[in-house]
Design a protein around this motif. Structure first.
Motif, short mmCIF file in Angstrom:
data_model
loop_
_atom_site.label_atom_id
_atom_site.label_comp_id
_atom_site.label_asym_id
_atom_site.label_seq_id
_atom_site.Cartn_x
_atom_site.Cartn_y
_atom_site.Cartn_z
N ILE A 1 -16.33 -15.29 5.17
CA ILE A 1 -17.21 -15.85 6.20
C ILE A 1 -17.10 -14.97 7.44
O ILE A 1 -16.05 -14.37 7.70
CB ILE A 1 -16.86 -17.32 6.51
CG1 ILE A 1 -17.97 -17.98 7.33
CG2 ILE A 1 -15.50 -17.44 7.22
CD1 ILE A 1 -17.85 -19.50 7.40
N THR A 2 -18.18 -14.90 8.20
CA THR A 2 -18.17 -14.10 9.42
C THR A 2 -18.76 -14.92 10.57
O THR A 2 -19.36 -15.99 10.34
CB THR A 2 -18.97 -12.81 9.21
OG1 THR A 2 -18.78 -11.95 10.34
CG2 THR A 2 -20.47 -13.09 9.05
N GLU A 3 -18.61 -14.43 11.76
CA GLU A 3 -19.08 -15.14 12.95
C GLU A 3 -20.58 -15.43 12.85
O GLU A 3 -21.38 -14.57 12.54
CB GLU A 3 -18.78 -14.31 14.20
CG GLU A 3 -19.16 -15.00 15.50
CD GLU A 3 -18.76 -14.18 16.72
OE1 GLU A 3 -19.28 -14.47 17.81
OE2 GLU A 3 -17.92 -13.25 16.57
N GLY A 4 -20.95 -16.70 13.11
CA GLY A 4 -22.35 -17.13 13.07
C GLY A 4 -22.84 -17.60 11.72
O GLY A 4 -23.93 -18.16 11.61
N GLN A 5 -22.05 -17.37 10.68
CA GLN A 5 -22.45 -17.77 9.32
C GLN A 5 -22.03 -19.22 9.06
O GLN A 5 -20.95 -19.65 9.45
CB GLN A 5 -21.80 -16.85 8.29
CG GLN A 5 -22.17 -17.18 6.84
CD GLN A 5 -21.43 -16.29 5.84
OE1 GLN A 5 -20.56 -15.51 6.20
NE2 GLN A 5 -21.79 -16.41 4.57
N THR A 6 -22.91 -19.98 8.41
CA THR A 6 -22.60 -21.36 8.03
C THR A 6 -22.71 -21.51 6.52
O THR A 6 -23.71 -21.12 5.92
CB THR A 6 -23.53 -22.37 8.72
OG1 THR A 6 -23.35 -22.30 10.14
CG2 THR A 6 -23.23 -23.79 8.26
N ILE A 7 -21.69 -22.07 5.94
CA ILE A 7 -21.65 -22.32 4.49
C ILE A 7 -21.55 -23.83 4.29
O ILE A 7 -20.71 -24.50 4.90
CB ILE A 7 -20.45 -21.61 3.84
CG1 ILE A 7 -20.59 -20.10 4.01
CG2 ILE A 7 -20.34 -21.99 2.36
CD1 ILE A 7 -19.35 -19.31 3.63
N ARG B 1 -19.72 -28.57 6.27
CA ARG B 1 -20.32 -27.36 6.84
C ARG B 1 -19.23 -26.51 7.48
O ARG B 1 -18.55 -26.95 8.41
CB ARG B 1 -21.39 -27.73 7.86
CG ARG B 1 -22.56 -28.49 7.23
CD ARG B 1 -23.56 -28.96 8.26
NE ARG B 1 -24.58 -29.82 7.66
CZ ARG B 1 -25.44 -30.56 8.36
NH1 ARG B 1 -25.40 -30.54 9.69
NH2 ARG B 1 -26.32 -31.32 7.73
N THR C 1 -18.43 -23.10 9.48
CA THR C 1 -19.12 -22.14 10.35
C THR C 1 -18.13 -21.13 10.91
O THR C 1 -17.08 -21.51 11.44
CB THR C 1 -19.83 -22.85 11.51
OG1 THR C 1 -20.75 -23.81 10.97
CG2 THR C 1 -20.59 -21.86 12.38
N ILE D 1 -15.43 -10.39 9.77
CA ILE D 1 -15.44 -11.08 8.50
C ILE D 1 -14.00 -11.42 8.07
O ILE D 1 -13.08 -10.61 8.17
CB ILE D 1 -16.14 -10.25 7.41
CG1 ILE D 1 -16.27 -11.06 6.11
CG2 ILE D 1 -15.41 -8.93 7.17
CD1 ILE D 1 -17.19 -10.42 5.10
#
Length: 330
Positions: free
Chosen positions: A241-247, A311, A313, A319
């Motif tokens: 995951i990286t900054e700004g990404q939402t899973i 969620r 984030t 990363i």
């Protein structure tokens, strides 16, 4: 142009509720109603159309002569056919509606109906009907409004609807009176067979009193993607995951259950935020931490049954990786 667009829309809406498919054998022709169950595409059709037949072929506006087999038969002159897996997508055009839950109230208050007859070419014709009588349950009877029209051979299996709601399937005609098997009766007598194809989540959704608790089921009626199965109380989520990404991950909660989430220490640390979202879209728990922290643990409670979203984030850092274990605590 607006009038043309309106007419096109009206055609699409109406044609969606014509008899779904044409059912053909070596000896007979009829119609049928599609129903998606789990990963299966089933067809309801009158038993007399398909009995004693070696080959049964199903045609829709987009698929011609898909081979099917008889799954089971009922004394109410009803058969369930099963399409081969490669034709599962045909059920995306199913007219099946909520197990016919509104049929009883509709038949108690309405006399006008429509028979939608699907032609093999894919087009359809509508016949205006009068509901002339009804049994206490199982069947009701219809007559054509126009003296210039008549029931034709091959109509058995066509959908009878009131407004845009399907209320039954034409079974047979005698003395120009059509005998219609109610949709709620079809759902009831075939329930045990249908339930054997349901996924775990579909069983829960079917038995739940909260219609909004299982969004993936209610939002994807007719979708042939495989429904999610229920885990045995333990979930593991991991990845990059990286900054700004939402899973977003989804779990099925039984209700009145406590959960514990443990973050396994990662060498590639990244700051993440976690939100736990209830079936009613309420945030019931939120937190943020670095995934490099040593076995960070916290808990939350799921009061309602249904599908909960988790969620994840990325908040800060390049990363990184995460590895979460979610378990039932009580």
């Amino acid at each position: 142009m607006k009038s043309l667009n309106y007419l096109c829309l009206l055609f699409v809406l109406n044609s969606a509720f014509a008899s779904d498919v044409v059912v053909e054998t070596d000896f007979n022709t009829g119609r049928g109603i599609l129903r998606s169950v789990g990963q299966q595409c089933l067809v309801y059709t009158p038993k007399h159309v398909v009995e004693n037949s070696d080959g049964i072929y199903i045609s829709s506006p987009h698929v011609k002569e898909a081979k099917s087999t008889i799954l089971t038969e009922y004394p109410q002159d009803l058969a369930i056919l099963q399409l081969a897996p490669e034709y599962q997508s045909m059920c995306s055009s199913s007219s099946w509606r909520d197990d016919g839950n509104r049929v009883r109230s509709i038949l108690n208050g309405v006399k006008d109906a429509v028979l939608s007859f699907r032609k093999k070419s894919g087009s359809f014709t509508e016949y205006q009907l009068i509901i002339s009588s009804k049994d206490l349950h199982t069947y009701f009877y219809v007559e054509l409004k126009s003296a210039n029209r008549q029931f034709m051979q091959g109509m058995s299996g066509s959908i009878v609807k009131v407004g845009e709601y399907p209320v039954g399937m034409l079974i047979s005609v005698k003395d120009n009176i059509g005998k219609v098997l109610r949709l709620d009766t079809i759902a009831n007598i075939s329930k045990s067979v249908v339930d054997s194809f349901l996924s775990d989540i579909e069983v829960l959704a079917q038995n739940s009193k909260d219609l909004g608790a299982y969004k993936s089921i209610n939002n994807n009626k007719g979708n042939t993607a495989k429904p999610k199965q229920i885990n045995s109380g333990k979930w593991i989520f991991s990845g990059n995951i990286t900054e700004g990404q939402t899973i977003t991950k989804t779990i099925i909660a039984k209700g009145n259950t406590a959960y514990r989430l443990t973050s396994k220490k990662q060498s590639k640390s990244v700051r993440v935020g976690i939100d736990f979202i209830s079936p009613s879209e309420k945030v019931i728990k939120d937190d943020d931490f670095y995934t490099g922290k040593d076995n960070y643990t916290f808990g939350y409670g799921a009061t309602d049954e249904g599908e909960y979203e988790i969620r994840i984030t990325g908040i800060k850092g390049d990363i990184g990786t995460y590895h979460f274990t979610l378990e039932e605590a009580a």
